[in-house]
Design a protein around this motif. Structure first.
Motif, mmCIF file in Angstrom:
data_model
loop_
_atom_site.group_PDB
_atom_site.id
_atom_site.type_symbol
_atom_site.label_atom_id
_atom_site.label_comp_id
_atom_site.label_asym_id
_atom_site.label_seq_id
_atom_site.Cartn_x
_atom_site.Cartn_y
_atom_site.Cartn_z
ATOM 1 N N UNK A 210 67.453 113.931 111.725
ATOM 2 C CA UNK A 210 69.120 113.665 111.497
ATOM 3 C C UNK A 210 69.540 114.365 109.957
ATOM 4 N N UNK A 211 68.664 114.760 109.273
ATOM 5 C CA UNK A 211 69.055 115.163 107.988
ATOM 6 C C UNK A 211 68.719 116.790 107.644
ATOM 7 N N UNK A 212 67.987 117.137 108.691
ATOM 8 C CA UNK A 212 67.176 118.522 108.653
ATOM 9 C C UNK A 212 67.504 119.130 109.955
ATOM 10 N N UNK A 213 68.688 119.988 110.171
ATOM 11 C CA UNK A 213 68.874 120.637 111.526
ATOM 12 C C UNK A 213 69.461 121.928 111.332
ATOM 13 N N UNK A 214 69.286 122.925 112.149
ATOM 14 C CA UNK A 214 69.692 124.298 111.869
ATOM 15 C C UNK A 214 71.240 124.563 112.341
ATOM 16 N N UNK A 215 71.810 125.565 111.841
ATOM 17 C CA UNK A 215 73.136 125.792 112.220
ATOM 18 C C UNK A 215 73.202 127.213 113.227
ATOM 19 N N UNK A 216 74.066 126.991 114.101
ATOM 20 C CA UNK A 216 74.176 128.363 115.029
ATOM 21 C C UNK A 216 74.969 129.489 114.115
ATOM 22 N N UNK A 217 74.677 130.780 114.309
ATOM 23 C CA UNK A 217 75.230 131.971 113.607
ATOM 24 C C UNK A 217 75.904 132.854 114.660
ATOM 25 N N UNK A 218 77.120 133.409 113.885
ATOM 26 C CA UNK A 218 77.925 134.055 114.565
ATOM 27 C C UNK A 218 77.232 135.116 115.668
ATOM 28 N N UNK A 219 77.652 135.254 116.569
ATOM 29 C CA UNK A 219 77.471 136.529 117.505
ATOM 30 C C UNK A 219 77.936 137.678 117.288
ATOM 31 N N UNK A 220 77.596 138.758 117.961
ATOM 32 C CA UNK A 220 78.068 140.197 117.950
ATOM 33 C C UNK A 220 79.779 140.239 118.269
ATOM 34 N N UNK A 221 80.311 141.295 117.404
ATOM 35 C CA UNK A 221 81.659 141.564 117.633
ATOM 36 C C UNK A 221 82.617 140.069 117.425
#
Length: 255
Positions: free
Chosen positions: A127-138
């Motif tokens: 719950x305290x350690x999760x990754x975040x999505x990153x922006x895609x192309x364009x």
């Protein structure tokens, strides 16, 4: 906003999700709700916070390239809110390898200022350690969009650093307007973006994410060398979307 589906990249990046002043802290911000940003990382040298970062997979942290000088041994702290506390189940890991874009030059830190840190082992998510999505192309974030930044940096120019994770909202600035303020020598409309607002980054916040919605779209890079959150020279961020082929290549090499 166009989002790259994880399914389309699963064959290459099974552990990475995609969605849509050098050394800059949070000015005029507020304390973040503890562990509300479980992707936030404290990048440290000799057990002292030097930069922010964010978890983008169970093995890789993204930060700014200028946070490492080719000889430093860095560690990262995951799952922290108060950097003074050793009892909040935060995790300290060693960096196994450092990856900067081939065109990054330490003498010109305003170009290609992005870095991937491969950790010594896979992170155990909770719950305290999760990754975040990153922006895609364009992905192009519209000027005026409200986003946010966070970090453990200085609370004001030449002020004290915060041991608590601070955050503030910012607005995305028109890229051409930012270019007119910084000049083409310093600012690249294809690789960078700017924000402005009542609050912003300061020394110690470099490497942290600019978050729009639930997506990290850029990396905190540089700002006015004399004044944090300057109205004349806005804070500059490295666009993640401009480096996706490089990111996929680096992470794919270790999967």
């Amino acid at each position: 906003m166009t989002i790259i589906s994880l399914l389309l990249l699963a064959f290459l990046l099974p552990h990475l999700t995609f969605t849509a002043r050098v050394n800059v802290g949070i000015v005029n911000g507020k304390e973040a709700k503890p562990h509300s940003r479980p992707y936030m990382i404290s990048v440290q040298k000799n057990k002292r916070h030097i930069c922010g970062g964010f978890l983008i997979s169970d093995r890789f942290v993204m930060t700014a390239a200028h946070c490492w000088n080719n000889s430093d041994v860095l560690t990262v702290v995951l799952g922290a809110h108060d950097l003074r506390k050793q009892t909040e189940n935060s995790v300290l890991l060693t960096v196994d390898s450092y990856h900067q874009p081939p065109k990054y030059n330490a003498k010109y830190t305003y170009r290609n200022d992005i870095m991937l840190l491969k950790l010594e082992k896979n992170v155990q998510l909770n719950n305290n350690i999760k990754w975040i999505s990153i922006s895609g192309e364009d992905v192009d974030i519209e000027a005026g969009s409200v986003c946010s930044v966070a970090g453990w940096g200085l609370l004001e120019t030449e002020g004290k650093r915060s041991d608590l994770l601070m955050e503030t909202k910012v607005k995305v600035m028109n890229n051409k307007k930012c270019e007119s303020k910084w000049g083409k020598e310093f600012f690249s409309t294809s690789q960078m973006m700017c924000v402005h607002g009542d609050g912003g980054s300061c020394e110690g916040d470099s490497g942290g994410p600019l978050v729009c919605g639930d997506t990290a779209v850029a990396v905190t890079s540089f700002g006015d060398p004399d004044l944090c959150n300057s109205s004349e020279l806005p804070e500059v961020y490295t666009k993640i979307s401009a480096y996706l082929p490089w990111i996929k290549k680096i992470i794919g090499n270790f999967n």
